[in-house]
Design a protein around this motif. Structure first.
Motif, PDB file in Angstrom:
ATOM      1  N   CYS A  49      95.609 -14.631 -16.098  1.00  0.00           N
ATOM      2  CA  CYS A  49      94.395 -14.967 -15.355  1.00  0.00           C
ATOM      3  C   CYS A  49      94.604 -14.716 -13.875  1.00  0.00           C
ATOM      4  CB  CYS A  49      94.032 -16.439 -15.568  1.00  0.00           C
ATOM      5  SG  CYS A  49      93.579 -16.872 -17.255  1.00  0.00           S
ATOM      6  N   GLY A  50      93.560 -14.915 -13.128  1.00  0.00           N
ATOM      7  CA  GLY A  50      93.618 -14.833 -11.674  1.00  0.00           C
ATOM      8  C   GLY A  50      93.967 -16.198 -11.103  1.00  0.00           C
ATOM      9  N   PRO A  51      93.257 -16.617 -10.068  1.00  0.00           N
ATOM     10  CA  PRO A  51      93.561 -17.907  -9.455  1.00  0.00           C
ATOM     11  C   PRO A  51      93.218 -19.077 -10.370  1.00  0.00           C
ATOM     12  CG  PRO A  51      91.611 -16.939  -8.449  1.00  0.00           C
ATOM     13  CD  PRO A  51      92.166 -15.917  -9.399  1.00  0.00           C
ATOM     14  N   ASN A  52      93.898 -20.202 -10.121  1.00  0.00           N
ATOM     15  CA  ASN A  52      93.590 -21.439 -10.830  1.00  0.00           C
ATOM     16  C   ASN A  52      93.559 -22.582  -9.823  1.00  0.00           C
ATOM     17  OD1 ASN A  52      96.306 -22.848 -10.822  1.00  0.00           O
ATOM     18  ND2 ASN A  52      96.860 -20.914 -11.826  1.00  0.00           N
ATOM     19  N   THR A  53      92.922 -23.667 -10.194  1.00  0.00           N
ATOM     20  CA  THR A  53      92.711 -24.773  -9.260  1.00  0.00           C
ATOM     21  C   THR A  53      93.992 -25.503  -8.890  1.00  0.00           C
ATOM     22  OG1 THR A  53      92.115 -26.177 -11.143  1.00  0.00           O
ATOM     23  CG2 THR A  53      90.305 -25.205  -9.874  1.00  0.00           C
ATOM     24  N   LEU A  54      95.041 -25.407  -9.690  1.00  0.00           N
ATOM     25  CA  LEU A  54      96.286 -26.096  -9.384  1.00  0.00           C
ATOM     26  C   LEU A  54      97.124 -25.318  -8.374  1.00  0.00           C
ATOM     27  CD1 LEU A  54      98.151 -28.518 -10.034  1.00  0.00           C
ATOM     28  CD2 LEU A  54      99.202 -27.077 -11.785  1.00  0.00           C
ATOM     29  N   GLN A  55      97.326 -24.036  -8.617  1.00  0.00           N
ATOM     30  CA  GLN A  55      98.226 -23.233  -7.796  1.00  0.00           C
ATOM     31  C   GLN A  55      97.521 -22.469  -6.677  1.00  0.00           C
ATOM     32  OE1 GLN A  55      99.708 -21.153 -11.207  1.00  0.00           O
ATOM     33  NE2 GLN A  55     101.607 -22.343 -11.218  1.00  0.00           N
ATOM     34  N   HIS A  56      96.217 -22.305  -6.771  1.00  0.00           N
ATOM     35  CA  HIS A  56      95.470 -21.520  -5.788  1.00  0.00           C
ATOM     36  C   HIS A  56      94.167 -22.239  -5.410  1.00  0.00           C
ATOM     37  CE1 HIS A  56      97.582 -18.887  -8.742  1.00  0.00           C
ATOM     38  NE2 HIS A  56      98.191 -18.520  -7.635  1.00  0.00           N
ATOM     39  N   PRO A  57      94.260 -23.497  -4.993  1.00  0.00           N
ATOM     40  CA  PRO A  57      93.033 -24.260  -4.726  1.00  0.00           C
ATOM     41  C   PRO A  57      92.174 -23.651  -3.626  1.00  0.00           C
ATOM     42  CG  PRO A  57      94.950 -25.428  -3.889  1.00  0.00           C
ATOM     43  CD  PRO A  57      95.463 -24.271  -4.693  1.00  0.00           C
ATOM     44  N   GLY A  58      92.772 -22.911  -2.704  1.00  0.00           N
ATOM     45  CA  GLY A  58      92.006 -22.287  -1.634  1.00  0.00           C
ATOM     46  C   GLY A  58      90.974 -21.291  -2.136  1.00  0.00           C
ATOM     47  N   ASN A  59      91.204 -20.731  -3.304  1.00  0.00           N
ATOM     48  CA  ASN A  59      90.244 -19.799  -3.889  1.00  0.00           C
ATOM     49  C   ASN A  59      89.010 -20.519  -4.430  1.00  0.00           C
ATOM     50  OD1 ASN A  59      91.414 -16.934  -3.946  1.00  0.00           O
ATOM     51  ND2 ASN A  59      93.125 -18.185  -4.610  1.00  0.00           N
ATOM     52  N   PHE A  60      89.075 -21.838  -4.534  1.00  0.00           N
ATOM     53  CA  PHE A  60      87.966 -22.628  -5.070  1.00  0.00           C
ATOM     54  C   PHE A  60      87.276 -23.453  -3.990  1.00  0.00           C
ATOM     55  CE2 PHE A  60      90.619 -21.599  -8.613  1.00  0.00           C
ATOM     56  CZ  PHE A  60      89.781 -21.510  -9.708  1.00  0.00           C
ATOM     57  N   GLY A  61      87.890 -23.556  -2.825  1.00  0.00           N
ATOM     58  CA  GLY A  61      87.329 -24.393  -1.766  1.00  0.00           C
ATOM     59  C   GLY A  61      87.271 -25.843  -2.219  1.00  0.00           C
ATOM     60  N   LEU A  62      86.231 -26.538  -1.808  1.00  0.00           N
ATOM     61  CA  LEU A  62      86.084 -27.949  -2.191  1.00  0.00           C
ATOM     62  C   LEU A  62      85.879 -28.121  -3.691  1.00  0.00           C
ATOM     63  CD1 LEU A  62      83.869 -29.297   0.736  1.00  0.00           C
ATOM     64  CD2 LEU A  62      86.328 -29.643   0.365  1.00  0.00           C
ATOM     65  N   ALA A  63      85.433 -27.069  -4.366  1.00  0.00           N
ATOM     66  CA  ALA A  63      85.235 -27.139  -5.817  1.00  0.00           C
ATOM     67  C   ALA A  63      86.547 -27.421  -6.557  1.00  0.00           C
ATOM     68  CB  ALA A  63      84.610 -25.851  -6.340  1.00  0.00           C
ATOM     69  N   ALA A  64      87.683 -27.146  -5.924  1.00  0.00           N
ATOM     70  CA  ALA A  64      88.979 -27.421  -6.564  1.00  0.00           C
ATOM     71  C   ALA A  64      89.117 -28.908  -6.892  1.00  0.00           C
ATOM     72  CB  ALA A  64      90.130 -26.974  -5.665  1.00  0.00           C
ATOM     73  N   TYR A  65      88.412 -29.757  -6.166  1.00  0.00           N
ATOM     74  CA  TYR A  65      88.493 -31.201  -6.396  1.00  0.00           C
ATOM     75  C   TYR A  65      87.564 -31.675  -7.514  1.00  0.00           C
ATOM     76  CZ  TYR A  65      91.022 -31.041  -2.042  1.00  0.00           C
ATOM     77  OH  TYR A  65      91.936 -30.727  -1.077  1.00  0.00           O
ATOM     78  N   GLY A  66      86.711 -30.793  -8.016  1.00  0.00           N
ATOM     79  CA  GLY A  66      85.762 -31.189  -9.057  1.00  0.00           C
ATOM     80  C   GLY A  66      86.107 -30.670 -10.438  1.00  0.00           C
ATOM     81  N   THR A  67      87.362 -30.275 -10.644  1.00  0.00           N
ATOM     82  CA  THR A  67      87.755 -29.682 -11.922  1.00  0.00           C
ATOM     83  C   THR A  67      87.494 -30.614 -13.098  1.00  0.00           C
ATOM     84  OG1 THR A  67      89.431 -28.358 -10.801  1.00  0.00           O
ATOM     85  CG2 THR A  67      89.681 -28.613 -13.180  1.00  0.00           C
ATOM     86  N   GLU A  68      87.859 -31.880 -12.988  1.00  0.00           N
ATOM     87  CA  GLU A  68      87.681 -32.814 -14.101  1.00  0.00           C
ATOM     88  C   GLU A  68      86.205 -32.989 -14.455  1.00  0.00           C
ATOM     89  OE1 GLU A  68      89.865 -36.475 -13.855  1.00  0.00           O
ATOM     90  OE2 GLU A  68      91.660 -35.430 -13.149  1.00  0.00           O
ATOM     91  N   LYS A  69      85.349 -33.039 -13.446  1.00  0.00           N
ATOM     92  CA  LYS A  69      83.913 -33.186 -13.699  1.00  0.00           C
ATOM     93  C   LYS A  69      83.362 -31.938 -14.387  1.00  0.00           C
ATOM     94  CE  LYS A  69      79.490 -34.190 -11.627  1.00  0.00           C
ATOM     95  NZ  LYS A  69      78.693 -34.261 -10.446  1.00  0.00           N
ATOM     96  N   ARG A  70      83.768 -30.737 -13.911  1.00  0.00           N
ATOM     97  CA  ARG A  70      83.299 -29.503 -14.546  1.00  0.00           C
ATOM     98  C   ARG A  70      83.811 -29.394 -15.978  1.00  0.00           C
ATOM     99  NH1 ARG A  70      84.534 -27.865  -9.596  1.00  0.00           N
ATOM    100  NH2 ARG A  70      86.391 -26.688 -10.208  1.00  0.00           N
ATOM    101  N   TRP A  71      85.070 -29.790 -16.209  1.00  0.00           N
ATOM    102  CA  TRP A  71      85.633 -29.798 -17.570  1.00  0.00           C
ATOM    103  C   TRP A  71      84.746 -30.653 -18.473  1.00  0.00           C
ATOM    104  CZ3 TRP A  71      90.132 -28.590 -20.610  1.00  0.00           C
ATOM    105  CH2 TRP A  71      90.385 -29.446 -21.686  1.00  0.00           C
ATOM    106  N   ALA A  72      84.457 -31.873 -18.031  1.00  0.00           N
ATOM    107  CA  ALA A  72      83.665 -32.805 -18.843  1.00  0.00           C
ATOM    108  C   ALA A  72      82.272 -32.241 -19.125  1.00  0.00           C
ATOM    109  CB  ALA A  72      83.560 -34.157 -18.145  1.00  0.00           C
TER     110      ALA A  72
END
Length: 180
Positions: A49-72
């Protein structure tokens, strides 16, 4: 020791211990053959894959903090959910590796043909971008899923170029970017 752990993960089976399909708010039963194929394709898709929220949070901006909500949200919506018999390694082309023991792959999500894509290993929950799109398209175009997905999926899948074995080889330009 870390290298040994990664080697063990890489040797894991592609088989899905459990795979489920949820579309339009309802669970859709899958045959054991379909569950196995979904597991194989999900593993293939998430292996690179490309970027991920754990290792490349800058590619997601503030959205990196909403991973659990998006998963749900995706888990409750239309998606494939796969729990693997053996975990495997997902490698980011931006650098880094992650273990994967469970995956959630969105279907019928706004702005995506396939995606968003998530993985979990232990307590670590990660969103991935730019996973291998040919296996992603194969997942969305599985004949077992076709009767349950909107007509637009069947129409798109019919336009894809396939090789002699029936595998998708090249998506039209208007489709490839819509696989997260």
């Amino acid at each position: 020791m870390k290298l040994f752990f990664l080697a063990l993960l890489a040797a894991g089976s592609a088989c899905a211990q459990d795979a489920s399909l949820r579309l339009g708010g309802r669970d859709v039963p899958l045959t054991s053959a379909a569950r196995a194929r979904v597991g194989e394709l999900a593993r293939e898709m998430l292996s690179r894959c490309g970027p991920n929220t754990l290792q490349h949070p800058g590619n997601f901006g503030l959205a990196a903090y909403g991973t659990e909500k998006r998963w749900a949200t995706v888990v409750e919506g239309s998606r494939l959910r796969i729990r693997f018999v053996e975990p495997f390694v997902s490698t980011s082309h931006l650098g880094g590796t992650l273990g994967v023991s469970e995956a959630v792959i969105g279907l019928e999500q706004h702005g995506f043909f396939v995606g968003p894509n998530f993985s979990r290993h232990g307590a670590t929950l990660v969103e991935h971008l730019q996973c291998d799109y040919l296996p992603a398209l194969e997942l969305a175009c599985l004949p077992e899923l076709a009767p349950h997905l909107p007509a637009s999926y069947r129409e798109t899948c019919a336009r894809l170029e396939r090789d002699a074995k029936g595998r998708i080889v090249m998506p039209p330009q208007d489709i490839a970017p819509s696989c997260s």
